[in-house]
Write a protein that holds these residues in place. Structure first.
Motif, short mmCIF file in Angstrom:
data_model
loop_
_atom_site.label_atom_id
_atom_site.label_comp_id
_atom_site.label_asym_id
_atom_site.label_seq_id
_atom_site.Cartn_x
_atom_site.Cartn_y
_atom_site.Cartn_z
N GLY A 123 0.77 -1.25 0.00
CA GLY A 123 0.00 0.00 0.00
C GLY A 123 0.79 1.29 0.00
N GLU A 124 0.16 2.32 0.52
CA GLU A 124 0.65 3.68 0.38
C GLU A 124 1.69 4.03 1.44
N LEU A 125 2.83 4.52 1.00
CA LEU A 125 3.94 4.82 1.92
C LEU A 125 3.53 5.87 2.94
N TYR A 126 2.76 6.88 2.52
CA TYR A 126 2.47 7.96 3.48
C TYR A 126 1.65 7.44 4.66
N ARG A 130 2.71 8.07 8.43
CA ARG A 130 1.83 8.68 9.45
C ARG A 130 1.70 7.74 10.65
N ARG A 131 1.56 6.44 10.38
CA ARG A 131 1.36 5.48 11.48
C ARG A 131 2.63 5.40 12.35
N LEU A 234 12.66 11.33 8.16
CA LEU A 234 13.41 11.29 9.43
C LEU A 234 12.77 12.13 10.52
N VAL A 235 12.05 13.21 10.12
CA VAL A 235 11.52 14.15 11.11
C VAL A 235 10.01 13.96 11.30
N GLY A 236 9.32 13.45 10.26
CA GLY A 236 7.88 13.22 10.36
C GLY A 236 7.06 14.38 9.85
N GLU A 237 7.72 15.48 9.46
CA GLU A 237 7.01 16.58 8.78
C GLU A 237 7.96 17.21 7.78
N ALA A 238 7.40 17.96 6.82
CA ALA A 238 8.22 18.54 5.75
C ALA A 238 9.02 19.73 6.30
#
Ligand SMILES: CCc1cccc(CC)c1NC(=O)n1cc2c(c1)/C(=N\C(=O)c1ccc(N3CCN(C)CC3)cc1)N=N2
Length: 309
Positions: A123-126, A130-131, A234-238
């Motif tokens: 499935g989807e990497l994003y 998120r998980r 690595l950080v979890g946000e852009a």
């Protein structure tokens, strides 16, 4: 459907069987190149996007499991994206790489366009991102190494993806990256005409500069996006996540800060990718030999075991 399609647990042996069968679907000359809906048993919906839905399907003759993406012509006309879909088909059907989602074929009826795509079993990497909130360095490094390999292949063919972000990346049944959605890909060099919509986070400075038509850009735009992707893994946000106006300003100045928990090697690679001058971004060859990539790229069962841990 006569026989229910495999649940995800049995999907793997189905996939294995189908991988043997895959030769019959696309390689043998005897198999008709033209496809039609009746050739497929439609299974569960896998996902939906702005312009389409994708279903797990099985090709009746070969038993080959794949993904069928259904696009409605009237929606494409309203969204003025028919040209992009044509380009997506033209570009993606000529690509063969383990980290690029394969397009096996396409067909249409009066109302819909159908894309026969490789099935990505995880499935989807994003959703994974998120998980898990953020990826451990060894996993992020292996994903970036696979992305660099896919981009090296694309750039050798002078194809720019232009829309690299977690939402456009799928995960194969063995945990490998599958770059997909070539709706925004073009042949280099190029100056954009179609208006963008969606997140600005991944756009390089040369693509957000006010629209002077001569702001040509080239495949180096994908290197910038790879830097944003590395940071987000690595950080979890852009890195430039903010209000749209602030995001544009911060991108134009490469104004970002890297948290202290990011290793020095990863920080070094991010800094060599998020460079304002496209020509000064670290080239793909040097990414594959960068210490952060080399340090984590283990082949064989050690990596697989680590996946299980
Ligand atoms: C139409 C949908 C769409 C719009 C825009 C962009 C894209 C590319 C990402 C797409 N997707 C697309 O083209 N896709 C092409 C595809 C494809 C999507 C796909 N697989 C899945 O979507 C998927 C989803 C969940 C899944 N499970 C989730 C729960 N787990 C416990 C087990 C595994 C397993 C597979 N295989 N080929």
């Amino acid at each position: 459907i006569r026989k229910p399609l495999p649940s995800s647990s049995r999907a793997s042996e189905e996939v294995a069987h189908a991988e043997r069968a895959s030769i019959t679907l696309v390689e043998q000359p005897s198999v008709p190149k033209q496809f039609h809906l009746g050739m497929f048993e439609i299974g569960r919906p896998l996902g939906k996007g702005k312009f389409g839905r994708v279903y797990l399907v099985r090709e009746r003759m070969s038993g080959f499991i794949c993904a069928l993406k259904v696009l409605h012509k009237n929606e494409l006309q309203q969204g003025r994206v028919e040209k992009q879909v044509r380009r997506e088909i033209e570009i993606q059907s000529n690509l063969r790489h383990p980290n690029i989602l394969q397009l096996f074929g396409h067909f249409h009826d009066s109302k819909r366009i159908f894309l026969i795509l490789e099935f990505a079993g995880k499935g989807e990497l994003y959703k994974h991102l998120r998980r898990e909130n953020r990826f451990p360095e060894w996993k992020a490094s292996q994903y970036i190494a696979q992305m660099a390999s896919a981009l090296k292949y694309l750039h050798r063919k002078h194809v720019i993806h232009r829309d690299i972000k977690p939402e456009n990346i799928l995960v194969g049944v063995h945990g490998e990256i599958k770059l997909s959605d070539f709706g925004w890909s073009v042949h280099a060099p190029n100056s954009r005409r179609q208006t963008m919509c969606g997140t600005l986070d991944y756009l390089p400075p040369e693509m957000i500069k006010p629209g002077s038509t001569d702001n040509y850009y080239n495949e180096k735009v994908d290197l910038w996006s790879l830097g944003v992707l590395t940071y987000e893994f690595l950080v979890g946000e852009a890195p430039f996540e903010d209000t749209p106006v602030m995001t544009q300003r911060r991108i134009a100045k490469a104004d970002m800060s890297i948290p202290s928990f990011v290793s020095p090697e990863a920080r070094d690679l991010i800094k060599r990718l998020l460079v304002l001058d496209p020509e000064k971004r670290i080239p793909l060859d040097q990414i594959q030999t960068h210490p952060w990539i080399v340090k984590h790229c283990v082949k064989g069962e050690r990596a697989a075991n680590r996946e299980k841990s």
